[in-house]
Write a protein that holds these residues in place. Structure first.
Motif, PDB file in Angstrom:
ATOM      1  N   ARG A   1       0.880  -1.188   0.090  1.00  0.00           N
ATOM      2  CA  ARG A   1       0.006   0.046   0.128  1.00  0.00           C
ATOM      3  C   ARG A   1       1.003   1.199  -0.029  1.00  0.00           C
ATOM      4  NH1 ARG A   1      -5.343  -0.741   0.267  1.00  0.00           N
ATOM      5  NH2 ARG A   1      -5.732   1.288   1.044  1.00  0.00           N
ATOM      6  N   LEU A   2       0.370   2.355  -0.483  1.00  0.00           N
ATOM      7  CA  LEU A   2       1.180   3.516  -0.563  1.00  0.00           C
ATOM      8  C   LEU A   2       0.704   4.887  -0.007  1.00  0.00           C
ATOM      9  CD1 LEU A   2       1.252   3.157  -4.549  1.00  0.00           C
ATOM     10  CD2 LEU A   2       2.812   2.426  -3.040  1.00  0.00           C
ATOM     11  N   GLY A   3       1.289   5.134   0.986  1.00  0.00           N
ATOM     12  CA  GLY A   3       0.789   6.193   1.938  1.00  0.00           C
ATOM     13  C   GLY A   3       1.389   7.596   1.691  1.00  0.00           C
ATOM     14  N   HIS A   4       0.505   8.607   1.619  1.00  0.00           N
ATOM     15  CA  HIS A   4       0.718   9.891   1.687  1.00  0.00           C
ATOM     16  C   HIS A   4       1.097  10.123   3.415  1.00  0.00           C
ATOM     17  CE1 HIS A   4       0.928  12.708  -1.503  1.00  0.00           C
ATOM     18  NE2 HIS A   4       0.063  12.053  -1.959  1.00  0.00           N
TER      19      HIS A   4
ATOM     20  N   GLU B   1      -3.363   5.206   1.044  1.00  0.00           N
ATOM     21  CA  GLU B   1      -3.357   5.422   2.481  1.00  0.00           C
ATOM     22  C   GLU B   1      -3.484   7.021   2.259  1.00  0.00           C
ATOM     23  OE1 GLU B   1      -4.209   3.222   5.402  1.00  0.00           O
ATOM     24  OE2 GLU B   1      -4.269   1.706   3.753  1.00  0.00           O
ATOM     25  N   TRP B   2      -4.397   7.537   2.962  1.00  0.00           N
ATOM     26  CA  TRP B   2      -4.381   9.122   2.803  1.00  0.00           C
ATOM     27  C   TRP B   2      -4.126   9.812   4.277  1.00  0.00           C
ATOM     28  CZ3 TRP B   2      -9.649  12.063   3.010  1.00  0.00           C
ATOM     29  CH2 TRP B   2      -9.470  13.770   2.759  1.00  0.00           C
ATOM     30  N   GLY B   3      -2.690  10.266   4.366  1.00  0.00           N
ATOM     31  CA  GLY B   3      -2.271  10.787   5.651  1.00  0.00           C
ATOM     32  C   GLY B   3      -2.660  12.452   5.295  1.00  0.00           C
ATOM     33  N   THR B   4      -2.895  13.090   6.344  1.00  0.00           N
ATOM     34  CA  THR B   4      -3.064  14.419   6.553  1.00  0.00           C
ATOM     35  C   THR B   4      -2.286  15.118   7.658  1.00  0.00           C
ATOM     36  OG1 THR B   4      -4.980  14.168   8.131  1.00  0.00           O
ATOM     37  CG2 THR B   4      -5.276  13.956   5.654  1.00  0.00           C
ATOM     38  N   GLY B   5      -2.077  16.210   7.355  1.00  0.00           N
ATOM     39  CA  GLY B   5      -1.519  17.067   8.707  1.00  0.00           C
ATOM     40  C   GLY B   5      -1.562  18.559   8.260  1.00  0.00           C
ATOM     41  N   GLU B   6      -1.071  19.239   9.317  1.00  0.00           N
ATOM     42  CA  GLU B   6      -1.316  20.809   9.429  1.00  0.00           C
ATOM     43  C   GLU B   6      -0.034  21.244   8.768  1.00  0.00           C
ATOM     44  OE1 GLU B   6      -1.650  21.466  13.572  1.00  0.00           O
ATOM     45  OE2 GLU B   6      -3.438  20.557  13.528  1.00  0.00           O
TER      46      GLU B   6
ATOM     47  N   LEU C   1      -8.199   7.496   6.092  1.00  0.00           N
ATOM     48  CA  LEU C   1      -7.764   8.481   6.431  1.00  0.00           C
ATOM     49  C   LEU C   1      -6.974   8.572   7.599  1.00  0.00           C
ATOM     50  CD1 LEU C   1      -7.946  11.680   5.774  1.00  0.00           C
ATOM     51  CD2 LEU C   1     -10.406  11.692   6.792  1.00  0.00           C
ATOM     52  N   TRP C   2      -5.902   9.171   7.611  1.00  0.00           N
ATOM     53  CA  TRP C   2      -4.852   9.315   8.790  1.00  0.00           C
ATOM     54  C   TRP C   2      -4.513  10.542   9.129  1.00  0.00           C
ATOM     55  CZ3 TRP C   2      -2.381   4.562  10.932  1.00  0.00           C
ATOM     56  CH2 TRP C   2      -2.582   3.430  10.129  1.00  0.00           C
ATOM     57  N   MET C   3      -4.003  10.863  10.463  1.00  0.00           N
ATOM     58  CA  MET C   3      -3.490  12.076  10.721  1.00  0.00           C
ATOM     59  C   MET C   3      -2.190  12.044  11.369  1.00  0.00           C
ATOM     60  SD  MET C   3      -5.398  14.572  13.649  1.00  0.00           S
ATOM     61  CE  MET C   3      -4.430  15.772  14.747  1.00  0.00           C
ATOM     62  N   ALA C   4      -1.542  13.182  11.172  1.00  0.00           N
ATOM     63  CA  ALA C   4      -0.020  13.012  11.767  1.00  0.00           C
ATOM     64  C   ALA C   4      -0.148  13.426  12.941  1.00  0.00           C
ATOM     65  CB  ALA C   4       1.054  14.146  10.969  1.00  0.00           C
ATOM     66  N   CYS C   5       0.417  12.820  14.141  1.00  0.00           N
ATOM     67  CA  CYS C   5       0.438  13.178  15.470  1.00  0.00           C
ATOM     68  C   CYS C   5       1.917  13.125  15.963  1.00  0.00           C
ATOM     69  CB  CYS C   5      -0.255  12.107  16.217  1.00  0.00           C
ATOM     70  SG  CYS C   5      -1.984  11.776  15.409  1.00  0.00           S
ATOM     71  N   SER C   6       2.089  14.302  16.995  1.00  0.00           N
ATOM     72  CA  SER C   6       3.578  13.957  17.465  1.00  0.00           C
ATOM     73  C   SER C   6       3.379  14.298  19.012  1.00  0.00           C
ATOM     74  CB  SER C   6       4.341  15.337  17.020  1.00  0.00           C
ATOM     75  OG  SER C   6       3.511  16.695  17.351  1.00  0.00           O
ATOM     76  N   ARG C   7       1.945  14.468  19.514  1.00  0.00           N
ATOM     77  CA  ARG C   7       1.957  14.620  21.148  1.00  0.00           C
ATOM     78  C   ARG C   7       0.605  13.874  21.209  1.00  0.00           C
ATOM     79  NH1 ARG C   7       2.356  19.563  18.848  1.00  0.00           N
ATOM     80  NH2 ARG C   7       0.254  20.126  19.176  1.00  0.00           N
ATOM     81  N   ARG C   8       0.532  13.883  22.638  1.00  0.00           N
ATOM     82  CA  ARG C   8      -0.889  13.195  23.213  1.00  0.00           C
ATOM     83  C   ARG C   8      -2.061  13.885  22.679  1.00  0.00           C
ATOM     84  NH1 ARG C   8      -4.127  13.912  27.820  1.00  0.00           N
ATOM     85  NH2 ARG C   8      -5.218  12.057  28.440  1.00  0.00           N
ATOM     86  N   ASP C   9      -2.259  15.127  22.767  1.00  0.00           N
ATOM     87  CA  ASP C   9      -3.410  15.610  22.331  1.00  0.00           C
ATOM     88  C   ASP C   9      -3.724  15.687  20.969  1.00  0.00           C
ATOM     89  OD1 ASP C   9      -1.194  17.578  21.530  1.00  0.00           O
ATOM     90  OD2 ASP C   9      -2.202  19.397  21.955  1.00  0.00           O
ATOM     91  N   SER C  10      -2.718  15.424  19.971  1.00  0.00           N
ATOM     92  CA  SER C  10      -2.915  15.410  18.511  1.00  0.00           C
ATOM     93  C   SER C  10      -3.552  13.811  18.347  1.00  0.00           C
ATOM     94  CB  SER C  10      -1.969  15.763  17.784  1.00  0.00           C
ATOM     95  OG  SER C  10      -0.920  14.889  18.044  1.00  0.00           O
TER      96      SER C  10
END
Length: 438
Positions: free
Chosen positions: A74-77, A108-113, A177-186
């Motif tokens: 699978r191919l992930g952004h 796979e659709w990864g998203t981030g801010e 759909l995925w989201m980039a996370c670096s901390r507990r709150d995200s």
């Protein structure tokens, strides 16, 4: 536990001799090898202006090349940046759908801010509102892939009239759909939106368990209201990786590249000051690398036995996917390929044992919670086709403008034959009269 590769496309200086070309072609060969060996996913990040740290500013192009060299991986952004100054939501929907079709439904659709000032300021992005921008744009991109037609939107950060965004992805309603996370709150925010958590932080198994348990507690609660048209309940985290039968040789080959990854992130996101086109990160790194301690993510650098034990601890606490950072610093392509092959022979079998059964049982257990979450999602009512307005062609608009200016009626909007030839065009008479503008 599923197993993925993660690409930043690091390219330390000097860049002479086709360094960037070499980097991309070697990465393609590594993904092709990983596909044959049975790895589950290859993720490519999106960054801009991060010299040496990440030359991956067009991951959709890299992943498209991967799609034609692979069969099952699978191919992930990881991730497609959401602010419209980077990527207009319609362009994200179009590119993801095209890649999904080219890959036979493997996206796979990864998203981030976005996380660095050098990138955000370069595109004139408002740092204070980036989370709100993410929510607005990701929600609308999902609508564009799932709805026919897309009803249009007038928001705080972008607006768009009604259109049918094509093509549509092979995976319905859209890629996971995925989201980039670096901390507990995200991580908790990802759960509230019903999306997978891509945890780009290096944590020990016990910390991963705490975050994973909190994530799934929200997925199962009324706080989970999907931002997309499907729930993707998955928790992934990141490790460096280099496997060799001799532990010391594995560390010699892999540790510096993994440390350089962390050094670059700290430089661009936290502590550094950068002079574009001038600062040499690799030279700076070499001067301090021996003072950089090992991180938890370096536990996958070592002998097959040690790496297997390290990763089994993550699988035991319920991590769904481990992403491996191998291409970093000056790690040699040949060493990466040797490591992948040894990993596949001596580490992967234990981690893949009963994986299909685990995934099936997990899906069955979560099914009622996912259904309840989807029932909470606000939905835009379907449009009656009679309410879809006609959008006039340019010729009609120009004719009406000419009529207002006193030109005779009945002209055609055609190409000027003196400027390269007329365009083959059906005659005006076969088209129905234009509807009155609404």
């Amino acid at each position: 536990m599923k197993l993925g590769l993660f690409y930043e496309h690091q390219c330390p200086q000097p860049w002479e001799g086709g360094a960037e070309r070499k980097l991309l072609h070697e990465s393609l060969a590594q993904v092709e090898l990983a596909d044959r060996l049975g790895f589950d996913c290859a993720w490519a990040t999106e960054h801009h202006f991060l010299e040496e740290c990440s030359h991956s500013s067009a991951p959709e192009v890299f992943l498209a090349a991967c799609s034609q060299r692979t069969k099952r991986i699978r191919l992930g952004h990881a991730v497609c940046l959401a602010p419209p100054q980077y990527n207009h939501p319609a362009r994200v929907a179009e590119r993801l759908a095209t890649l999904d079709l080219l890959s036979d439904g493997r996206v796979e659709w990864g998203t981030g801010e976005s996380g660095t000032l050098i990138e955000m300021q370069g595109f004139a992005i408002d740092v204070e509102n980036k989370s709100a921008v993410w929510r607005e744009c990701v929600e609308q991109t999902a609508d564009m892939m799932a709805l026919r037609p897309y009803p249009g939107f007038a928001g705080r950060f972008f607006s768009m009239p009604m259109r049918n965004v094509v093509p549509k992805p092979l995976q319905s309603p859209h890629p996971p759909l995925w989201m980039a996370c670096s901390r507990r709150d995200s991580i908790l925010r990802a759960a509230r939106h019903g999306v997978g958590a891509l945890v780009f932080g290096f944590v020990e198994p016990h910390q991963a368990k705490t975050w994973r348990d909190e994530y799934y507690a929200i997925i199962k609660s009324e706080a989970c209201v999907p931002i997309g048209h499907a729930v993707n309940a998955n928790f992934a985290t990141l490790n460096g990786m280099m496997v060799h039968r001799d532990r010391d040789e594995a560390r010699r080959r892999g540790v510096d590249g993994f440390k350089f990854f962390g050094y670059c992130i700290a430089h661009y996101a936290i502590y550094g000051a950068h002079r574009p086109g001038v600062t040499n990160l690799w030279e700076r790194f070499l001067a301090v690398k021996d003072r950089i301690p090992d991180s938890p993510g370096s536990g996958s650098i070592g002998s097959p036995e040690a790496v297997r034990a390290h990763l089994e601890a993550y699988a035991a606490v319920g991590v769904d996917q481990m992403l491996f950072m191998q291409q970093g610093g000056r790690i040699e392509h040949a060493h990466i390929c040797e490591s992948l092959e040894l990993f596949a022979r001596e580490v992967m079998p234990a981690l893949r044992e009963r994986e299909e059964e685990r995934a099936r049982r997990k899906a069955e257990a979560l099914a009622p919670y996912v259904a309840a979450a989807m029932a909470r999602k606000p939905r835009r009512p379907p449009l009656d086709p009679a309410d879809v307005p006609e959008i006039e062609a340019a010729g009609l608009v120009l004719e009406r403008r000419a009529a207002k200016e006193g030109a005779p009626a009945g002209g055609h909007y055609v190409a000027d034959p003196t400027r390269g030839g007329a365009i083959p065009m059906a005659p005006r008479e076969i088209f129905p009269p234009a509807a009155k503008p609404r």
